[in-house]
Design a protein around this motif. Structure first.
Motif, PDB file in Angstrom:
ATOM      1  N   GLN A 247     -17.558 -40.444 -16.577  1.00 60.45           N
ATOM      2  CA  GLN A 247     -17.941 -39.150 -16.878  1.00 60.45           C
ATOM      3  C   GLN A 247     -18.684 -38.550 -15.949  1.00 60.45           C
ATOM      4  OE1 GLN A 247     -19.393 -36.869 -20.899  1.00 60.45           O
ATOM      5  NE2 GLN A 247     -20.632 -38.798 -20.266  1.00 60.45           N
ATOM      6  N   VAL A 248     -18.313 -37.507 -15.397  1.00 63.16           N
ATOM      7  CA  VAL A 248     -19.238 -36.751 -14.385  1.00 63.16           C
ATOM      8  C   VAL A 248     -19.442 -35.453 -14.796  1.00 63.16           C
ATOM      9  CG1 VAL A 248     -19.194 -35.794 -12.007  1.00 63.16           C
ATOM     10  CG2 VAL A 248     -17.730 -37.727 -12.479  1.00 63.16           C
ATOM     11  N   PHE A 249     -20.874 -35.109 -14.805  1.00 64.64           N
ATOM     12  CA  PHE A 249     -21.131 -33.755 -15.435  1.00 64.64           C
ATOM     13  C   PHE A 249     -21.179 -32.707 -14.401  1.00 64.64           C
ATOM     14  CE2 PHE A 249     -23.097 -36.967 -18.197  1.00 64.64           C
ATOM     15  CZ  PHE A 249     -23.092 -36.633 -19.469  1.00 64.64           C
ATOM     16  N   SER A 752      -6.400 -41.149 -19.818  1.00 68.48           N
ATOM     17  CA  SER A 752      -6.513 -39.923 -20.321  1.00 68.48           C
ATOM     18  C   SER A 752      -7.696 -39.434 -19.739  1.00 68.48           C
ATOM     19  CB  SER A 752      -7.540 -40.293 -21.930  1.00 68.48           C
ATOM     20  OG  SER A 752      -6.508 -41.240 -22.718  1.00 68.48           O
ATOM     21  N   PHE A 753      -7.475 -37.843 -19.566  1.00 69.45           N
ATOM     22  CA  PHE A 753      -8.394 -37.065 -18.929  1.00 69.45           C
ATOM     23  C   PHE A 753      -9.136 -35.968 -20.039  1.00 69.45           C
ATOM     24  CE2 PHE A 753      -9.439 -33.017 -16.600  1.00 69.45           C
ATOM     25  CZ  PHE A 753     -10.365 -33.647 -15.699  1.00 69.45           C
ATOM     26  N   LEU A 754     -10.311 -36.019 -20.142  1.00 71.91           N
ATOM     27  CA  LEU A 754     -10.908 -35.082 -21.060  1.00 71.91           C
ATOM     28  C   LEU A 754     -12.140 -34.338 -20.426  1.00 71.91           C
ATOM     29  CD1 LEU A 754     -10.976 -38.351 -22.331  1.00 71.91           C
ATOM     30  CD2 LEU A 754     -11.422 -37.377 -24.373  1.00 71.91           C
ATOM     31  N   ILE A 755     -12.093 -33.019 -21.034  1.00 73.57           N
ATOM     32  CA  ILE A 755     -13.160 -32.152 -20.481  1.00 73.57           C
ATOM     33  C   ILE A 755     -14.016 -31.744 -21.800  1.00 73.57           C
ATOM     34  CG2 ILE A 755     -13.983 -29.685 -19.745  1.00 73.57           C
ATOM     35  CD1 ILE A 755     -11.329 -29.984 -18.316  1.00 73.57           C
ATOM     36  N   LYS A 756     -15.472 -32.170 -21.875  1.00 77.43           N
ATOM     37  CA  LYS A 756     -16.225 -31.798 -22.761  1.00 77.43           C
ATOM     38  C   LYS A 756     -17.220 -30.605 -22.476  1.00 77.43           C
ATOM     39  CE  LYS A 756     -16.289 -36.668 -24.430  1.00 77.43           C
ATOM     40  NZ  LYS A 756     -17.009 -38.028 -24.937  1.00 77.43           N
ATOM     41  N   PHE A 776     -16.480 -33.982 -16.854  1.00 74.81           N
ATOM     42  CA  PHE A 776     -15.250 -34.216 -16.877  1.00 74.81           C
ATOM     43  C   PHE A 776     -15.244 -35.851 -17.004  1.00 74.81           C
ATOM     44  CE2 PHE A 776     -16.463 -30.686 -14.338  1.00 74.81           C
ATOM     45  CZ  PHE A 776     -15.569 -29.526 -14.721  1.00 74.81           C
ATOM     46  N   ASN A 777     -14.199 -36.219 -17.805  1.00 69.14           N
ATOM     47  CA  ASN A 777     -14.060 -37.657 -18.274  1.00 69.14           C
ATOM     48  C   ASN A 777     -12.798 -38.234 -18.118  1.00 69.14           C
ATOM     49  OD1 ASN A 777     -16.402 -38.230 -20.570  1.00 69.14           O
ATOM     50  ND2 ASN A 777     -15.824 -35.844 -20.247  1.00 69.14           N
ATOM     51  N   LEU A 778     -12.861 -39.504 -17.543  1.00 67.75           N
ATOM     52  CA  LEU A 778     -11.554 -40.330 -17.192  1.00 67.75           C
ATOM     53  C   LEU A 778     -11.546 -41.492 -17.784  1.00 67.75           C
ATOM     54  CD1 LEU A 778      -8.705 -40.316 -15.752  1.00 67.75           C
ATOM     55  CD2 LEU A 778     -10.104 -41.586 -14.071  1.00 67.75           C
ATOM     56  N   ARG A 779     -10.524 -42.028 -18.600  1.00 64.02           N
ATOM     57  CA  ARG A 779     -10.680 -43.275 -19.405  1.00 64.02           C
ATOM     58  C   ARG A 779      -9.322 -43.972 -19.291  1.00 64.02           C
ATOM     59  NH1 ARG A 779     -12.951 -44.701 -24.964  1.00 64.02           N
ATOM     60  NH2 ARG A 779     -11.653 -46.396 -25.690  1.00 64.02           N
ATOM     61  N   LEU A 780      -9.371 -45.274 -19.048  1.00 66.67           N
ATOM     62  CA  LEU A 780      -8.056 -46.110 -19.069  1.00 66.67           C
ATOM     63  C   LEU A 780      -8.130 -47.125 -20.200  1.00 66.67           C
ATOM     64  CD1 LEU A 780      -8.328 -46.824 -15.307  1.00 66.67           C
ATOM     65  CD2 LEU A 780      -6.657 -44.933 -16.408  1.00 66.67           C
TER      66      LEU A 780
END
Length: 784
Positions: A247-249, A752-756, A776-780
């Motif tokens: 996760q990168v803020f 998965s790519f997520l924006i919180k 910005f979130n990246l998950r495998l």
């Protein structure tokens, strides 16, 4: 058109009834799961619509009956009903093995928290919500607080859980919501708090949230409801999952509030892993863990942790019905704590006070279950929960130990129409903390070595009646609590509820429950300096809280297709509290200036909640969705005694429904730090490996903020006044998360790519702490 098999049955039945006499026949055998061959315990068997038998601990049944033709119906929680026609000759002894198919998990939801056994959620007498393991993965939820905060009517404020507005902010000390891990309480012995990072997210089966008083089953601390995290056991096939996330803020919406450089951008990263396997058909093993690092936008709020957990159980082949095992969890955490910002203007992400602590946690859960031949079920779970906290200088700041024993007996009787559940709970703790005054922790020689000793003992019982469309429950509990020299006993508390299936998918319910809460050691004894000259202060005279909760509701199911089921739920609730504990700010000689817990007297919260949801497939698209709106009017009856009158209360409740009360002269009628309006919604779509989802949040603005917060401005200029001035006319905070994913079926992997916080909104969890900016979130995810 009458099915052919029923015509055959009718003819055979008339023929057999014409016989002048008949000899007894015997039907016996086993009932097993069609997918894995596991013998099923507690399957209900009826003949021609009348209860006849229940399978025993080995999945066996035996029925003696007259010769003739019968319609046999088999039913069990989580399985599709099975119906067979069988004809028996006089004196015949026939062995038959019946196979039952598990009900598709996407079309039915079962819970255990309300009755302590698997029960369809539609038949519960209280409002309940369930968060699935799939939603947890889809949303890249790192801890349970983030998971629970997605549930309608539930708010996690800086680690503090509130259901339907019953709790404000109490600085991480005490809780009105019981937190359970696999049905056993997991509350810190020193502060009475929940360690959300401790829970093994990697092995969560589902999270159940029971709304309303739950003290009969779960004791002190269940005044406002229960959050029960249920972890998983292996299925037939071994499973290994590994999840990597990062996760990168981004930068805040106001550049002036950014304190970090471009080369030091806040980030977090980590991994989950979990392996589960059934060994030799009678042993289950689960091993999992989490490693996490977080460099937070909140200055100094960095975290690093490593968590390992395991679950093991064994079923001796020579002792059918016996299961025993051991669960365990260990975690190390280095946790910075952002307590108060520098000011409410440009320094909302800079700290004026914080801490940097090291924690060690250990949980050991030995457990034994036994089902005897007569259908009696015994469940004994023991828990040892230990927490160490080391502060700045490496000294031990806190040692909190809890030993718990939870015993449950359960049996169905009289054709399974009645279920009795009874048990006992014992808790012993020994705690020491530098947050408690030294004078209370001196041994006989005057050395600061003494441990606080806490204890609780309780007995409880519940009777449940199920007949055709009716389900009725009634329960009682008595509990004793103590801390060193202080012993407190609750009056017996009662619970009652009713559920009526008015139509095939229409369920009406009503419930009433009494409750109580013993103040935590932290609320009574903690003394800590937040900033120079400003403290969290003890109150040795705090009394226990008591209350009750009543609810009526309707749950309506519906289907769009055979593979998609939905529901709509409406609940009206009423909560009353006496001696409610609330933190106030002021000058309290000789202790000083700061936060102090008080019994404020009477409080009432009435409101309503509307929830809709559904899951399953609509054509080629898998659609899971839910949305909920909660309105609560949390009134301080002691400050506004005219509202004690129910008519005056209801008139005020509806009159101010759409008003914004922050700048109103009457805003003090609302209990501090409550959101009267909250909305939660989530939509998830899956099609040919492509996934898309979004989560919506809305919270109305806090309307009652203690004006004594201005005391803090003596030490921290502009601590709260800029925020109040900027939000006088705000209707509330709306934010959303977005996500997209793709599954590679060939490699059993998912990216998965997520924006919180997509809108990058500035909003507070409570005065002194700003929520995080857009990330910005990246998950495998990998499955083996």
């Amino acid at each position: 058109m009458v099915p052919q098999k029923y015509l055959i049955f009718l003819f055979a039945y008339i023929f057999s009834s014409a016989c002048l006499f008949s000899q007894k026949a015997t039907l016996f055998g086993t009932v097993v799961d069609t997918s894995n061959g596991e013998k099923l315990i507690g399957v209900n068997i009826s003949l021609n619509g009348k209860a006849a038998a229940v399978t025993d601990r080995g999945g066996k049944y035996s029925i003696e009956l007259d010769s003739g033709t019968y319609v046999l119906t088999f039913s069990a929680v989580g399985y599709e009903s099975l119906e067979e026609i069988i004809t028996l000759k006089p004196g015949e002894k026939r062995e038959v093995k019946f196979l039952m198919k598990e009900m598709p998990k996407e079309l039915v939801t079962f819970v255990v928290s309300g009755s302590r056994y698997d029960k369809e959620i539609n038949k519960e007498t209280v409002s309940m919500d369930v968060v699935s393991a799939q939603l947890i993965k889809n949303t890249n939820s790192i801890d349970v607080a983030e998971i629970v905060n997605r549930v309608p009517g539930v708010q996690i404020t800086d680690g503090q859980a509130s259901i339907r507005g019953a709790a404000g902010y109490s600085y991480g000390i005490g809780t009105r919501v019981s937190f359970l891990l696999d049905g056993v309480p997991l509350i810190g012995g020193d502060l009475g708090n929940v360690e959300w990072n401790l829970i093994p997210v990697e092995n969560i089966s589902q999270v159940e949230i029971m709304k309303g008083a739950s003290s009969v089953f779960y004791g002190s601390g269940s005044l406002n409801g229960v959050i029960n995290v249920i972890t998983g056991w292996p299925s037939k096939e071994p499973s290994t999952t590994v999840s990597l996330y990062s996760q990168v803020f981004g930068d805040p919406s106001r550049p002036a509030t950014k304190w970090w450089s471009a080369l030091d951008q806040p980030v977090s990263t980590g991994m989950f892993f979990n392996h589960s396997q059934r060994i030799k058909e009678n042993m289950d093993l689960v091993i999992g863990g989490n490693f996490h690092y977080d460099r937070s936008p909140l200055e100094g709020n960095n975290q690093a942790r490593g968590r390992l957990n395991f679950k093991y159980q064994f079923r001796p082949k020579k002792a059918p019905g016996l299961v025993f095992g051991l669960n365990g969890l260990f975690m190390y955490e280095r946790a910075g704590r952002f307590v108060l910002w520098r000011d409410a203007d440009s320094n909302i992400y800079r700290k004026t006070f914080g801490s940097d602590d090291k924690y060690y946690f250990l949980i050991l859960d030995p457990h034994i279950k036994y089902y005897d031949k007569k259908g009696n079920k015994h469940n004994l779970t023991m828990r040892y929960y230990r927490k160490f906290r080391y502060g700045f200088d490496g000294d031990i700041d806190a040692i909190a130990n809890n030993m718990m024993l939870d015993y449950q007996y359960q049996r169905k009787f009289y054709k399974n129409m009645f279920t009795v559940t009874a048990g006992a709970y014992i808790n012993y703790g020994w705690i020491q903390s530098n947050l408690f005054p030294d004078s209370l922790q001196l041994d006989t020689n005057g050395n600061a070595k003494k441990f606080f000793q806490t204890y609780a003992a309780a007995a409880f019982g519940q009777l449940e009646f199920n007949y055709r469309r009716w389900s009725v429950v009634a329960g009682v509990r008595y509990e004793l609590n103590g801390a060193d020299f202080l012993v407190e006993g609750s009056l017996p508390v009662f619970r009652g509820g009713i559920n009526f299936r008015a139509a095939k998918q229409t369920f009406l319910r009503g419930s009433f429950g009494q409750s109580y809460r013993i103040p935590s050691l932290g609320e009574r004894f903690i003394r800590a300096e937040l900033v120079p000259g400003f403290f969290v202060l003890p109150n040795y005279d705090l009394r226990p809280e008591t209350g009750w909760n009543a609810e009526i509701g309707i749950r309506q199911g519906f289907n769009i297709t055979k593979k998609w089921t939905g529901y709509a739920d409406i609940a009206l609730y009423w909560m009353e509290y006496r001696d409610m504990i609330q933190y106030n700010i002021g000058n309290y000689p000789p202790d000083g200036v700061g936060f102090k817990a008080f019994n404020i007297g009477r409080a009432r919260i009435m409101g309503f909640e509307v929830t809709v949801g559904g899951k399953g497939n609509i054509g080629p698209v898998q659609l899971n969705a839910y949305a909920g709106y909660n309105y609560a009017f949390p009134a301080d009856l002691s400050a506004f005694p005219t509202l004690v009158n129910v008519g005056a209360y209801l008139d005020t409740m509806f009159r101010i429904f759409g008003q914004h009360m922050l700048d109103s002269a009457n805003n003090k009628m609302i209990l501090p730090f409550r959101n009267r309006h909250t909305v939660r919604a989530d939509i998830d779509l899956q099609w040919k490996g492509i996934g898309f989802g979004t989560t919506f949040y809305y919270m109305s603005t806090y309307e009652n903020i203690d004006p004594n917060f201005l005391f803090i401005e003596l030490a921290i200029p502009n601590f709260i006044s800029p925020w109040i001035n900027n939000h006088k006319n705000d209707a509330g905070d709306f934010t959303m998360d977005m996500r997209a994913s793709y599954t590679f079926k060939k490699w059993k992997a998912k990216v998965s790519f997520l924006i919180k916080n997509l809108t990058n909104l500035e909003y507070i969890a409570r005065p002194g702490v700003m929520n995080l900016p857009r990330s910005f979130n990246l998950r495998l995810d990998f499955n083996f």
